[in-house]
Design a protein around this motif. Structure first.
Motif, short mmCIF file in Angstrom:
data_model
loop_
_atom_site.label_atom_id
_atom_site.label_comp_id
_atom_site.label_asym_id
_atom_site.label_seq_id
_atom_site.Cartn_x
_atom_site.Cartn_y
_atom_site.Cartn_z
N GLN A 91 52.03 51.56 64.87
CA GLN A 91 53.46 51.71 64.63
C GLN A 91 54.19 50.40 64.92
O GLN A 91 55.08 50.00 64.15
N ASP A 92 53.83 49.72 65.99
CA ASP A 92 54.44 48.43 66.31
C ASP A 92 54.16 47.41 65.22
O ASP A 92 55.04 46.65 64.81
N LYS A 95 56.25 48.15 62.15
CA LYS A 95 57.64 47.69 62.33
C LYS A 95 57.76 46.20 62.02
O LYS A 95 58.72 45.76 61.38
N GLU A 98 57.47 45.79 58.27
CA GLU A 98 58.72 46.22 57.64
C GLU A 98 59.80 45.15 57.81
O GLU A 98 60.55 44.86 56.86
N LYS A 99 59.86 44.54 58.96
CA LYS A 99 60.84 43.48 59.22
C LYS A 99 60.58 42.30 58.27
O LYS A 99 61.51 41.76 57.67
N LYS A 102 61.68 43.23 54.78
CA LYS A 102 63.14 43.18 54.65
C LYS A 102 63.63 41.74 54.53
O LYS A 102 64.55 41.46 53.76
#
Length: 144
Positions: A91-92, A95, A98-99, A102
């Motif tokens: 999960q980390d 993230k 995903e960053k 973006k």
């Protein structure tokens, strides 16, 4: 499941029978069961692996107390704990990815179709699939 007497275990692990006996007495290894008539202690394959691990740690200059502490800590970790730790790690990592996506989204959106295709050709199939999935998750649609 194969069970070993002390002599068999020591031969396979490359240690003396006295070493197996001593490790048992100080709690580094534990017999799986005892035979009632002969009082022989029997050890399994997991114990064999643990014994080999102990010998490797000894070669790395760990004391028996340090080895016992390390192995006791490992024994406390349950399978559920390992799974939870792995999921948290994933999960980390997600993230962070995903960053990054973006941050790259404006650049990707401003690419001309030929530029996007050219970049897409140089990606490994796994990377391309991952990018497609992330863009989909971010409601950005497909890359091309």
């Amino acid at each position: 499941m194969k069970l070993y007497k002390i002599g068999e275990l020591s031969n396979i692990a490359g240690v003396s029978s006295r070493t197996v006996d001593y490790y048992t007495k100080i709690g580094l290894i534990h017999p799986i069961k005892r035979l009632e008539k002969s009082n022989y202690r029997l050890y399994n394959d997991e114990t064999l692996q643990r014994l080999k691990r102990i010998e490797m740690l000894k070669k790395d200059k760990y004391s028996l107390d340090e080895i016992k502490h390390t192995l006791d800590q490992l024994d406390k970790i349950t399978e559920d704990t390992l799974i939870k730790e792995k999921l948290t790690s994933l999960q980390d990592h997600l993230k962070l990815v995903e960053k990054d996506v973006k941050e790259l989204s404006p650049v990707i959106e401003n690419l001309k179709p030929n530029q996007a295709k050219n970049i897409y050709k140089h990606l490994t199939p796994q990377t391309a699939a991952c990018m497609e999935a992330l863009l989909f998750l971010l409601n950005k649609g497909p890359l091309m």
